[in-house]
Scaffold this active site. Structure first.
Site, PDB file in Angstrom:
ATOM      1  N   ASP A  89     -12.831  35.753 -33.871  1.00 25.02           N
ATOM      2  CA  ASP A  89     -12.171  34.468 -34.023  1.00 25.02           C
ATOM      3  C   ASP A  89     -12.907  33.381 -33.242  1.00 25.02           C
ATOM      4  O   ASP A  89     -12.873  32.205 -33.583  1.00 25.02           O
ATOM      5  CB  ASP A  89     -10.733  34.606 -33.508  1.00 25.02           C
ATOM      6  CG  ASP A  89      -9.886  33.431 -33.920  1.00 25.02           C
ATOM      7  OD1 ASP A  89      -9.975  33.052 -35.103  1.00 25.02           O
ATOM      8  OD2 ASP A  89      -9.162  32.891 -33.070  1.00 25.02           O
ATOM      9  N   GLY A 144     -10.959  27.495 -36.504  1.00 25.03           N
ATOM     10  CA  GLY A 144     -12.094  27.868 -37.352  1.00 25.03           C
ATOM     11  C   GLY A 144     -11.859  27.673 -38.841  1.00 25.03           C
ATOM     12  O   GLY A 144     -12.662  27.045 -39.530  1.00 25.03           O
ATOM     13  N   LEU A 145     -10.732  28.162 -39.349  1.00 27.51           N
ATOM     14  CA  LEU A 145     -10.495  28.084 -40.788  1.00 27.51           C
ATOM     15  C   LEU A 145     -10.381  26.635 -41.242  1.00 27.51           C
ATOM     16  O   LEU A 145     -10.966  26.222 -42.236  1.00 27.51           O
ATOM     17  CB  LEU A 145      -9.214  28.851 -41.136  1.00 27.51           C
ATOM     18  CG  LEU A 145      -8.817  28.796 -42.610  1.00 27.51           C
ATOM     19  CD1 LEU A 145      -9.881  29.469 -43.468  1.00 27.51           C
ATOM     20  CD2 LEU A 145      -7.477  29.470 -42.837  1.00 27.51           C
ATOM     21  N   ASP A 187       0.815  -1.220   0.000  1.00 26.15           N
ATOM     22  CA  ASP A 187       0.000   0.000   0.000  1.00 26.15           C
ATOM     23  C   ASP A 187       0.848   1.269   0.000  1.00 26.15           C
ATOM     24  O   ASP A 187       0.318   2.364  -0.161  1.00 26.15           O
ATOM     25  CB  ASP A 187      -0.968   0.005   1.194  1.00 26.15           C
ATOM     26  CG  ASP A 187      -2.207  -0.841   0.907  1.00 26.15           C
ATOM     27  OD1 ASP A 187      -2.234  -1.485  -0.172  1.00 26.15           O
ATOM     28  OD2 ASP A 187      -3.135  -0.882   1.723  1.00 26.15           O
TER      29      ASP A 187
END
Lengths: 411, 523
Positions: free
Chosen positions: B283, B418-419, B36
């Site tokens: 953007d 995005g583009l 442990d």
């Protein structure tokens, strides 16, 4: 070789940790731990950094109501296994792995495995072994796992003989070894564990057993009961160890030593070239091993005899004298060899020794680094290709790297 | 038994360790089997701690079970106190020790140590890590402050108000930098920090807790019960707003202002944060309505849902948490977004929900990274459990105004820009730049057909659920048309179309059905 035995707090993994490499080696196997959330947490802490799309291990976590009565527990296990097999129909072999909690409540996984295998009508091979911290230390988990496979191994036909290499090896090392054995003229050669748990190698009185790992004592004993003969040899670390390992196999097979020398000549030459550079960096440096994997003795032997390091203390979690006989003979006299652990006392000694390099687990490595000690974390030795001639330099490099790094860093 | 592939939380004794390791001069003795000690790695490796956690284990083995494990506990306690000389001792059990019932806590109390000894009850088979941390912190604070008369706090007039920051621990998500950031927030309205705990506090510091004018409950999972107790015992009000996100940080300052009797308006007006402008800049327009699934601890999920909707313009399509203790708060939050909260610690259930919803972004824990990788969905981490990369070297808070900046970058990063998104929609046969060439960090699943394959298991389950006889067939043209839909919304389109067809008893989906469904469901 005198050994000091220590008892106290132990900073080691339990045998469940073996699952981390075993599930990669045996591609058709799934490991189901029957335990607590602690077990599940251990497994994911040890293996979690690998982002599996679909891991081949899981935990059946005991709940409060499972602790109430055993009959219920068995039904629960059946349900979980059925659920799992439905989710992963590609599972060929299922290992039920016992843990501390399942052992303390005396849940009989061997019987459960038989019962479940029967209900699966042979579609899935179901086996049980213990990886609990109560019984096993780190690599011992592989030993108990392989022991469970032994009764399932087919019988080697009476008139035939074969060589069985025991202990998990990285695939690339396994292939190198297979090629060398073929060149020496030993065939057929099988490996345990195999790459598929369903394709177990045969065993019988014609089987010569060669251990590649020092922690497979129980498996070796189980194979001996099925007639196999254990070849006594050092482990194939470094040039000396690997040469002696192949030589012992060839001698047992009844082949002349020249056959071995001819086959290994080129790899030995390569290994010597590779090692030379690291020997320069390691020679004269003092090293201590804290107990972890059972690899401490053979690695200490390699580092002292082939790399010129001085062994300050070699700690092993337990000492299997039968498996270690050939190695013990090669250790330098007067070595401080300790079996077991009393962590705080061992750390006191370590701080007094202040070796150049300390081999220890990850729970201790960073704190010791912060104290100014250079460390090599030991688990990596179980996960890296380190056996054989062509890995001898890589193995030395693992120990040279932290020293090298300490030199490079400006701050 | 519960089949568990990954577990969101460790056992409760890990929570106790987190509290001990966060503090100074506190030591924890755990009755636990050999092995442990793996838990030390969480601190030394994941959190990169330079010292060992102050935890001593009895590490009993099978051979000890035949003998006297209680004696082993006694000896361990004795040696530990002697060696480490802590100023407070925590004593607990791991799961296996709980089964053998040696009562180490009671034993320690009877050993005559001259330091506070806090026995911990950590029911390992019913409770988990955060509960363990909360219970340990609460037990320790209560043990130290019990019997302390609430000293008369000097009136707030003529001095700056003081606050305690409660809840940050080691292995908590970004606690280190959150504390810095919240300290900064408080300073901006003229509030001093009295004690930060557990992180960095010693037992003596806990004795000073009542000297603060109020408590800031930064991480309710760890500090809620302690704050409630301090409120009862010492009449210290609790600031409950967790300042994650711009809006929540403002609300936090307003609440602090109310509690401390100061006007936060100038500080709010002067706050420097780029998230609002970044998110408003054109953007970010393509982020509008991105479908997001959120999972983690309740605090971070509730905060993330607010940031996602109010500050980034996403649509929350699902949220959930493994923190059962805060299920009610989470359900209330989910209701606000018109979704049903998933309260579970079952990784497989979370996975099923993600596959079913086929979101465009998953905000979750380390575990959701596994799910998202398998499904090929972009993912960012917002909550523990986390791995080593989420204990970064750089300043990376989640809270306060800088936290908002960090969040903006972290969440937008995995999304396709995005583009790129437009071009993929317009031209689908580019040999390099197509669906299959999805960002490399998404893993192979993304390259093998994207969201469509991912949504399939869930879609199949659904079909079974609805009866095998209404299997829906896609004609080949419709299938081809479906592939022209960008991969990140394809899963949703497939599901919607099938649902549309099923509802109208259409057996074969044609191109027409696809567009009918599109018109029906909108985007």
């Amino acid at each position: 070789m005198p050994v000091t035995r220590e008892r106290g707090q132990r900073q080691v993994f339990c045998g469940l940790a073996g699952i981390v490499w075993l599930h990669r080696k045996m591609q058709d196997a799934f490991f189901l731990v029957v335990g607590s959330r602690t077990c599940a947490h251990l497994l994911q802490s040890a293996a979690g950094v690998m982002v599996f799309a679909e891991p081949r291990f899981a935990t059946a976590i005991l709940q409060d109501r499972d602790l109430a009565g055993l009959a219920d527990c068995n039904e629960e296990l059946d349900r979980v296994v059925t659920e799992l097999l439905a989710r992963r129909p590609d599972i060929g072999t299922l290992f039920l792995v016992a843990s501390c909690p399942s052992e303390v409540i005396k849940l009989d996984l061997d019987t459960a495995a038989e019962r479940l295998a029967a209900s699966q009508q042979g579609r899935v091979q179901i086996l049980a072994y213990s990886g609990s911290g109560l019984d096993t230390t780190f690599t011992q988990g592989e030993d108990t796992c392989l022991t469970a496979l032994v009764p399932r191994m087919p019988e080697l036909p009476a008139a035939e003989r074969s060589l069985l290499v025991l202990g998990t090896l990285p695939d690339i090392v396994e292939d190198q070894f297979a090629r060398l054995f073929a060149e020496i003229g030993i065939a057929p050669v099988h490996f345990l564990p195999p790459r598929k748990a369903a394709e177990l190698p045969p065993v019988g009185p014609g089987t010569l057993l060669l251990a590649a790992q020092p922690f497979v004592g129980e498996t070796a004993a189980a194979l001996a009961k099925r007639g196999a003969t254990l070849i006594e040899a050092p482990y194939p670390f470094g040039i000396e160890g690997s040469r002696a390992w192949f030589a012992a196999a060839a001698a047992a097979w009844g082949l002349p030593a020249e056959r071995v020398e001819a086959a290994i000549a080129a790899p030995v030459a390569r290994a010597e070239r590779g090692l030379a550079n690291y020997r320069e960096q390691l020679a004269g440096k003092r090293i201590s091993f804290l107990p972890d994997s059972q690899l401490e003795i053979p690695l200490g032997r390699f580092l002292s005899r082939e790399c010129g390091m001085q062994l300050t203390e070699v700690g092993v979690p337990y000492l299997d004298r039968r498996m270690m006989a050939a190695e013990l003979e090669l250790l330098p006299a007067g070595l401080r060899l300790t079996e077991g652990q009393d962590l705080e006392r061992q750390l006191d000694r370590l701080r007094q020794d202040r070796p150049d390099l300390t081999v220890c687990g990850l729970g201790l490595a960073n704190p010791l680094e912060a104290e100014g000690l250079t460390t090599k974390w030991s688990i990596e030795l179980v996960f890296s290709p380190v056996h054989g001639f062509d890995q001898a330099a890589d193995l030395a490099e693992l120990f040279a790297r932290p020293l090298n790094r300490r030199q490079r860093l400006a701050f | 038994m519960q089949l568990t592939v990954w577990t969101y939380e460790g056992p409760p004794h890990i929570g106790a360790m987190r509290v001990a390791a966060s503090m100074r001069d506190v030591h924890c003795v755990l009755h636990a089997p050999q092995g442990d000690t793996y838990a030390d790695l969480l601190f030394t490796m994941i959190a990169r701690s330079a010292k060992r956690p102050p935890v001593t284990y009895t590490t009993f083995q099978a051979r000890d079970l035949g003998g006297d494990t209680a004696e082993l506990v006694r000896k361990t306690l004795q040696d530990t106190v002697q060696r480490f000389k802590p100023r407070a001792l925590l004593v607990g059990e791991a799961c296996t020790a709980e089964l053998i019932q040696d009562q180490p806590g009671a034993m320690a109390e009877g050993m005559g140590f001259d330091i506070p000894v806090v026995p911990l009850e950590l029911p390992a088979f019913t409770r988990k890590e955060n509960w363990g941390a909360s219970e340990t912190f609460f037990s320790l604070v209560r043990a130290l402050l019990r019997g302390h008369k609430p000293a008369e706090r000097p009136a707030m007039t003529g001095r700056r108000p003081r606050a305690n920051l409660l809840g940050p621990t080691m292995l908590g998500f970004r606690c280190r930098d959150d504390v810095t950031e919240v300290t900064r927030l408080l300073a901006s309205v003229g509030v001093d920090v009295n004690v930060v705990a557990p992180a960095g506090a010693a037992p003596e510091d806990l004795l000073r807790l009542p000297e603060a004018d109020f408590n800031v409950c930064l991480y309710p999972e760890v500090a809620y019960s302690t704050c409630a107790w301090l409120e009862r015992m010492f009449q210290q009000p609790t600031v409950k707003t967790v300042p994650i996100g711009v809006g929540a940080s403002r609300d936090f300052l307003l609440e602090v202002g109310q509690v401390a009797g100061i006007d936060p308006a100038p500080a709010i007006a002067a706050a420097q944060t780029r998230l609002p402008w970044y998110s408003r800049s054109v953007d970010s327009t393509y982020l509008t309505g991105k479908r997001v699934f959120i999972f983690g601890d309740a605090t971070h999920v509730i905060a993330a849902a607010r940031v996602a909707t109010e500050e980034l313009g996403f649509e929350v399509v699902g949220l959930g948490s493994y923190s059962r203790e805060f299920a009610r708060e989470l359900r209330a939050a989910a209701e606000g977004y018109g979704v049903e909260a998933l309260i579970t610690d079952d990784y497989l259930q979370v996975e099923a929900r993600v596959l079913e919803l086929a979101p465009e972004l998953v905000l979750g824990t380390q575990m959701e990274r596994h799910i998202a990788k398998r499904a090929g969905i972009p993912c960012a981490v917002i909550s523990a459990p986390v791995h080593v990369q989420d204990f970064p070297a750089r300043y990376a808070p989640q809270m306060g105004f800088e936290g908002a900046n960090v969040i903006f970058d972290t969440w937008v990063h995995p999304l396709m820009m995005g583009l790129e998104e437009h071009l993929i929609t317009m031209f689908r046969e580019d040999i390099e730049f197509n669906d299959e060439a999805a960002p490399s960090h998404l893993g192979p699943a993304a390259r093998q057909g994207g969201a469509q394959t991912r949504a399939e298991p869930a879609a199949d389950d659904d079909a079974e659920g609805a009866g095998a006889d209404d299997a829906i067939i896609w004609d080949s043209d419709a299938e081809k048309e479906l592939r022209k839909i960008p991969f990140f919304v394809r899963g949703k389109a497939r599901r919607n179309t099938e649902r549309f067809a099923r509802e109208r008893g259409v057996a074969t989906i044609t191109v027409e059905t696809l567009y009918d469904a599109k018109a029906h469901f909108g985007r």
